[in-house]
Design a protein around this motif. Structure first.
Motif, PDB file in Angstrom:
ATOM      1  N   LEU A  22      -7.592   1.682  10.782  1.00 46.03           N
ATOM      2  CA  LEU A  22      -8.979   2.102  11.024  1.00 46.03           C
ATOM      3  C   LEU A  22      -9.697   1.086  11.887  1.00 46.03           C
ATOM      4  O   LEU A  22     -10.326   1.434  12.892  1.00 46.03           O
ATOM      5  CB  LEU A  22      -9.703   2.268   9.677  1.00 46.03           C
ATOM      6  N   ALA A  26     -10.804   1.857  15.716  1.00 46.60           N
ATOM      7  CA  ALA A  26     -12.254   1.890  15.959  1.00 46.60           C
ATOM      8  C   ALA A  26     -12.649   0.934  17.072  1.00 46.60           C
ATOM      9  O   ALA A  26     -13.552   1.243  17.861  1.00 46.60           O
ATOM     10  CB  ALA A  26     -13.016   1.558  14.687  1.00 46.60           C
ATOM     11  N   TYR A  30      -7.279   4.239  19.928  1.00 49.96           N
ATOM     12  CA  TYR A  30      -5.998   4.720  19.404  1.00 49.96           C
ATOM     13  C   TYR A  30      -4.826   4.368  20.308  1.00 49.96           C
ATOM     14  O   TYR A  30      -3.848   3.755  19.874  1.00 49.96           O
ATOM     15  CB  TYR A  30      -6.065   6.233  19.210  1.00 49.96           C
ATOM     16  N   SER A  67     -11.437   8.554   6.325  1.00 50.41           N
ATOM     17  CA  SER A  67     -12.745   8.183   6.849  1.00 50.41           C
ATOM     18  C   SER A  67     -13.736   9.332   6.715  1.00 50.41           C
ATOM     19  O   SER A  67     -14.911   9.115   6.408  1.00 50.41           O
ATOM     20  CB  SER A  67     -12.623   7.764   8.310  1.00 50.41           C
ATOM     21  N   GLU A 105     -16.586  -0.303  10.981  1.00 51.56           N
ATOM     22  CA  GLU A 105     -15.418   0.371  11.555  1.00 51.56           C
ATOM     23  C   GLU A 105     -15.551   1.889  11.458  1.00 51.56           C
ATOM     24  O   GLU A 105     -15.100   2.629  12.336  1.00 51.56           O
ATOM     25  CB  GLU A 105     -14.135  -0.046  10.839  1.00 51.56           C
ATOM     26  N   LEU A 109     -15.012   4.476  14.458  1.00 54.42           N
ATOM     27  CA  LEU A 109     -14.038   5.562  14.483  1.00 54.42           C
ATOM     28  C   LEU A 109     -14.702   6.878  14.885  1.00 54.42           C
ATOM     29  O   LEU A 109     -14.143   7.661  15.660  1.00 54.42           O
ATOM     30  CB  LEU A 109     -13.368   5.725  13.115  1.00 54.42           C
ATOM     31  N   GLU A 112     -14.856   6.933  18.463  1.00 61.96           N
ATOM     32  CA  GLU A 112     -13.534   7.125  19.045  1.00 61.96           C
ATOM     33  C   GLU A 112     -13.104   8.585  18.938  1.00 61.96           C
ATOM     34  O   GLU A 112     -12.394   9.096  19.801  1.00 61.96           O
ATOM     35  CB  GLU A 112     -12.530   6.204  18.345  1.00 61.96           C
TER      36      GLU A 112
END
Lengths: 206, 206
Positions: A22, A26, A30, A67, A105, A109, A112
DNA sequence: TTGGTCACTTACCATATGGTAGACAGATCT
DNA sequence: AGATCTGTCTACCATATGGTAAGTGACCAA
């Protein structure tokens, strides 16, 4: 094959892998995250990661699922706050900022997700769909009853979302604008957002 | 060594490389873009790319520089519009939407910039710094003269930026909200943003 | 004609990547 | 005690990646 309840324990290997993944997804992103680097940070061999999560994509999915749950739980509480329309909006925004201070984070994410292709992003959005629907319905009801200025509910939601995420994750822009990532700055940003939203949403001056 | 003025011609190889790189960086992202894939799309060998841009990072810098210039040129005009505060803000927002319709990759790159590490993001922000300063000063002046509700100018700028970029680049979220990427939807999004900003910024009802 | 430059090509290369196969120690079950 | 299962490790691999080295044909100036 890994045991299915291995992830539950906070200190278990799969849980630690999820945490590290994670954080890296974040911040670095990725694609820019390699299993080797992830494993090195955990002081574990890469194959241990692949033992718990048979591929990088499965790992991403697991991170997304966990998440999304955490995000939902954190926000559904404040969305159920009592009070007039604006009070509730303010409560939700405040809880997002609280979440950002506690688990930055998670917000990273979210950002992202908007960038990743359909499979991942769709999974994430689908997991958050109940939350989005409820928020959207809430906004619409408040506008119908005259507590809020009329807007397109779903686009309003996107606007609120974008502003909050931007204020919390645009670190490079913030730095360029002279806003260092301090707690004091966070409070100022929150105040600014609340001020903006209030004047855009509230109908009568309190 | 490549000739320095090769990029000027729109149909030249380096210009075509820049176009393709911009498009791919904006949609797939920088890390997820491979020179091989880029070259294949251009029907050129990868080494031709490395002939014009000695490394992937240099290529990114070139894309950033060119995009920052195009962005500045497109926005500085509308920022110099005559009229009261709100009229000018509206003009800028409208020109961003016009730009998004004409060159969506440019907005995609802007979004990608916020994600990339310090070197790239800093370069981009630095190139746009004059524009940002001017916009910030404009907002502050308008607030001083009472044409606009008082806000922290730089944070207000970030809020406007985030909302506009979000409305234009959050394709997955938009799809989940039922907004397909059509021209009609773009108009609705623009109307919504202008509505939100007007009620947040304008002091007296017109 | 020749020498050189320009734009681009073919031929390689070192490294990093996600992923597979199989061994091995320890715990658990029979 | 022996068999099995669990979690991790060692060893390996195919592929893709960014990048280098050395050409090749077209053009151009002397």
């Amino acid at each position: 094959m890994p045991t299915s309840n291995g992830v539950a324990d906070e200190t278990s290997t799969p849980a630690r892998i999820l945490d590290a993944a994670l954080a890296s997804f974040a911040t670095r992103g990725y694609e820019a995250t390699s299993l080797d680097a992830l494993a090195a940070g955990l002081e574990v061999r890469k194959q241990t990661i692949l033992y718990w999560f048979p591929s990088k994509e499965v790992l991403l999915d697991a991170v997304i699922d966990r998440s999304a749950i955490e995000l939902s739980e954190a926000l559904e509480g404040s969305l159920a706050t009592a009070g007039t329309g604006w009070v509730r909006v303010e409560a939700v925004v405040r809880s997002v900022f609280r979440l950002a201070a506690r688990q930055p984070e998670l917000l990273g994410l979210v950002r992202e997700m908007g960038r990743l292709g359909a499979p991942a992003a769709t999974r994430f959005v689908a997991a958050l769909e109940p939350l989005v629907s409820r928020a959207s319905e809430f906004l619409e009801a408040e506008m119908d009853s005259g507590h809020m200025r009329r807007h397109e509910p779903r686009l309003l939601l996107l606007a609120i979302y974008s502003t909050v995420i931007g204020m919390l994750t645009e670190v490079e822009l913030l730095r360029a604008l002279g806003e260092e990532p301090t707690a004091r700055s966070l409070v100022r940003r929150r105040a600014e957002i609340l001020d903006l939203l209030r004047s855009a949403l509230v109908t009568s001056t309190a």
